[in-house]
Design an enzyme around this catalytic site. Sequence first.
Site, PDB file in Angstrom:
ATOM      1  N   LYS A 120       0.814  -1.222   0.000  1.00 18.27           N
ATOM      2  CA  LYS A 120       0.000   0.000   0.000  1.00 18.27           C
ATOM      3  C   LYS A 120       0.844   1.266   0.000  1.00 18.27           C
ATOM      4  O   LYS A 120       0.463   2.269  -0.605  1.00 18.27           O
ATOM      5  CB  LYS A 120      -0.961   0.006   1.202  1.00 18.27           C
ATOM      6  CG  LYS A 120      -1.831  -1.251   1.315  1.00 18.27           C
ATOM      7  CD  LYS A 120      -2.606  -1.559   0.046  1.00 18.27           C
ATOM      8  CE  LYS A 120      -2.859  -3.051  -0.104  1.00 18.27           C
ATOM      9  NZ  LYS A 120      -3.247  -3.488  -1.444  1.00 18.27           N
ATOM     10  N   GLU A 204      -3.140   8.055   8.222  1.00 17.45           N
ATOM     11  CA  GLU A 204      -3.981   8.876   7.342  1.00 17.45           C
ATOM     12  C   GLU A 204      -5.096   9.528   8.132  1.00 17.45           C
ATOM     13  O   GLU A 204      -5.501   9.018   9.170  1.00 17.45           O
ATOM     14  CB  GLU A 204      -4.672   7.986   6.283  1.00 17.45           C
ATOM     15  CG  GLU A 204      -3.813   7.575   5.132  1.00 17.45           C
ATOM     16  CD  GLU A 204      -4.577   6.727   4.117  1.00 17.45           C
ATOM     17  OE1 GLU A 204      -5.755   6.370   4.373  1.00 17.45           O
ATOM     18  OE2 GLU A 204      -3.985   6.426   3.078  1.00 17.45           O
ATOM     19  N   HIS A 239     -15.878  -5.736   5.697  1.00 21.09           N
ATOM     20  CA  HIS A 239     -15.032  -5.760   4.501  1.00 21.09           C
ATOM     21  C   HIS A 239     -15.415  -6.846   3.506  1.00 21.09           C
ATOM     22  O   HIS A 239     -14.709  -7.089   2.538  1.00 21.09           O
ATOM     23  CB  HIS A 239     -13.549  -5.860   4.860  1.00 21.09           C
ATOM     24  CG  HIS A 239     -13.126  -4.775   5.809  1.00 21.09           C
ATOM     25  ND1 HIS A 239     -13.033  -3.465   5.421  1.00 21.09           N
ATOM     26  CD2 HIS A 239     -12.841  -4.791   7.138  1.00 21.09           C
ATOM     27  CE1 HIS A 239     -12.678  -2.730   6.464  1.00 21.09           C
ATOM     28  NE2 HIS A 239     -12.567  -3.498   7.520  1.00 21.09           N
ATOM     29  N   ARG A 296      -6.498  -7.731 -10.163  1.00 21.01           N
ATOM     30  CA  ARG A 296      -7.132  -8.991 -10.592  1.00 21.01           C
ATOM     31  C   ARG A 296      -8.497  -8.692 -11.192  1.00 21.01           C
ATOM     32  O   ARG A 296      -8.988  -7.567 -11.100  1.00 21.01           O
ATOM     33  CB  ARG A 296      -7.339  -9.884  -9.359  1.00 21.01           C
ATOM     34  CG  ARG A 296      -8.234  -9.201  -8.341  1.00 21.01           C
ATOM     35  CD  ARG A 296      -8.662 -10.079  -7.185  1.00 21.01           C
ATOM     36  NE  ARG A 296      -9.645  -9.406  -6.352  1.00 21.01           N
ATOM     37  CZ  ARG A 296      -9.393  -8.543  -5.373  1.00 21.01           C
ATOM     38  NH1 ARG A 296      -8.139  -8.221  -5.088  1.00 21.01           N
ATOM     39  NH2 ARG A 296     -10.375  -7.998  -4.686  1.00 21.01           N
TER      40      ARG A 296
HETATM   41  C1  MV4 Z   1     -10.001   4.149   4.975  1.00 21.77           C
HETATM   42  C2  MV4 Z   1     -11.243   4.470   5.561  1.00 21.77           C
HETATM   43  C3  MV4 Z   1     -11.393   5.736   6.076  1.00 21.77           C
HETATM   44  N1  MV4 Z   1     -10.375   6.612   6.034  1.00 21.77           N
HETATM   45  N2  MV4 Z   1      -9.024   5.070   4.936  1.00 21.77           N
HETATM   46  C4  MV4 Z   1     -10.921  -0.487   4.382  1.00 21.77           C
HETATM   47  C5  MV4 Z   1     -10.077  -1.556   3.790  1.00 21.77           C
HETATM   48  C6  MV4 Z   1      -9.033  -0.894   3.013  1.00 21.77           C
HETATM   49  N3  MV4 Z   1      -9.271  -1.184   1.629  1.00 21.77           N
HETATM   50  C7  MV4 Z   1      -9.141   0.559   3.324  1.00 21.77           C
HETATM   51  N4  MV4 Z   1     -10.342   0.759   4.057  1.00 21.77           N
HETATM   52  C8  MV4 Z   1     -10.705   1.978   4.523  1.00 21.77           C
HETATM   53  N5  MV4 Z   1      -9.760   2.935   4.472  1.00 21.77           N
HETATM   54  C9  MV4 Z   1      -9.219   6.275   5.470  1.00 21.77           C
HETATM   55  N6  MV4 Z   1      -8.228   7.151   5.457  1.00 21.77           N
HETATM   56  C10 MV4 Z   1     -12.235   3.512   5.587  1.00 21.77           C
HETATM   57  C11 MV4 Z   1     -11.982   2.257   5.077  1.00 21.77           C
HETATM   58  C12 MV4 Z   1     -13.066   1.331   5.162  1.00 21.77           C
HETATM   59  C13 MV4 Z   1     -13.674   0.816   4.021  1.00 21.77           C
HETATM   60  C14 MV4 Z   1     -13.237   1.145   2.753  1.00 21.77           C
HETATM   61  C15 MV4 Z   1     -13.840   0.608   1.651  1.00 21.77           C
HETATM   62  C16 MV4 Z   1     -14.902  -0.269   1.807  1.00 21.77           C
HETATM   63  C17 MV4 Z   1     -15.346  -0.614   3.028  1.00 21.77           C
HETATM   64  C18 MV4 Z   1     -14.746  -0.086   4.164  1.00 21.77           C
HETATM   65  C19 MV4 Z   1     -15.207  -0.427   5.423  1.00 21.77           C
HETATM   66  C20 MV4 Z   1     -14.611   0.082   6.533  1.00 21.77           C
HETATM   67  C21 MV4 Z   1     -13.530   0.949   6.398  1.00 21.77           C
END
Ligand code: MV4
Length: 498
Positions: A120, A204, A239, A296
Amino acid sequence: MTSKKIHKILIANRGEIAIRVMRTAKEMGIKTVAIYSDADSASPHVAYADEAVNVGPPASSESYLNTKRILDVCKELNVDAIHPGYGFLSENSGFAKQVEDHGITFIGPSTHAIEVMGDKLAAKNAVAKYDIPMVPGVNHAVTEVEEAKSIANEIGYPVLIKASAGGGGKGMRVAEQAEELESQMLRAMSEAKSAFGDSSVFVEKYISSPRHIEIQILGDQHGNILYLFERECSIQRRHQKVIEEAPSSVITPEKRKQMGEAAVGVAKACGYYGAGTVEFIMDENLDFFFLEMNTRLQVEHPVTEEITGIDLVKEQIFIAEGKAIGFKQEDLKINGHSMEVRVYAENPRENFLPDTGTLNTYVVPQGPGVRVDDGYEQGMEIPIYYDPMISKLITHGANREQARLRMLRAIDEYQISGVATTLDFCDFALRHDAFISGNFDTKFVDKYFTPEALNDNSTEKEALAIALAAHILHEKSNGNELLNGSEKLSKWKLRAKQ
Ligand code: MV4
């Protein structure tokens, strides 16, 4: 760069996605080789393939992840390309490299792109040179609590501490205020260490209730990159996505272009080719930020296929053969609306505990605008060894409401008994006002779902039982035999059993 006609593909996967890939291969006149574990010998993906090879015991590590055995099979059967599907080896850059080293085409992006996007922090650094909106924060690993504190003070609380090797939410911790920072950071680091063997984290700004919007892209080996619009994937639970749709009801044509072009920038940053997905989060002001890129074909790719008319697997294969994409950005148009629900063998009444058992009844919905991508048949057992997804139910309609109503109708037609499923949970979500209005985010399930919200029809069932008893007594007193009663009740009985 590869530039080789593909004649025979081995699908290094199982179930619905293996069949999905083979369907396109068949249409293209390409031979298919399935692999399967001891747990999957009766699977439809095995029967569908031109050839099928047992690669080992049920445990994934000994079968679907057994790279040596898979490469041996390729050699034995003269396979010239491997499609990895999703999960398993699909984002394993070491595997992709081995495949290419054996002179076999990997149907996917370059090893380099998988590597960069798999980390990441490396991903954030790679895209930093392009003009792509990023969440406020830092692009380097942080190991000292003091440094994390000063970063947090600068960007302001709440902050999110993320594992660099992470993804899918593992190793992610929120600190609402300075007092929590140290403990949350230590937790994130130890979780990251045990999950990925790498404790590096970064910090972040925390976007508290984001929408999850992702852009499908296609790139070829000649430097052409196109975007195939967005998928709205906010309806998720821990998730795990539950409902996906395209297009998103909050995105204007201008925003779509901005996000599409940002996604193309992300792809350019790692020299991407193949099918890929750029994930963004979107805040309540509809500002979007790059999260990560998945290298993917994704589970939810069908909704994009439905609205664009593009067969993404066919494009993947052409791209892997070295062909240039045969259409331009201006040629792509959104046609109608598509939704997908994931049908899991999980019990929404028991905190979504995975349920195993036999599909005693398994009848799929049909009719206008309905597509079912599945990998099971009636009478089969759902194995405990793999992901509990039974199928993907996809609808397409002229507009969002038609796609939604078709989904409700299809869920009603779908008959599954023997295992608990998430079908009625999806029915609940699709009927919810927040879903209907389009005004929802990634907190939808937490905010609105309780098991009690599931309509168990218990009063309805009782009333039906009483009416039935009265009817039988009445008929018996008249000396009549009941004809077809069980047949007429079959669906009701199924529902009652669940
Ligand atoms: C975040 C966020 C809020 N703020 N980053 C979840 C898994 C990973 N792909 C990154 N994710 C998130 N990053 C910041 N700065 C909230 C999430 C997140 C989320 C993102 C996409 C889809 C579902 C989610 C569920 C909870 C938190």
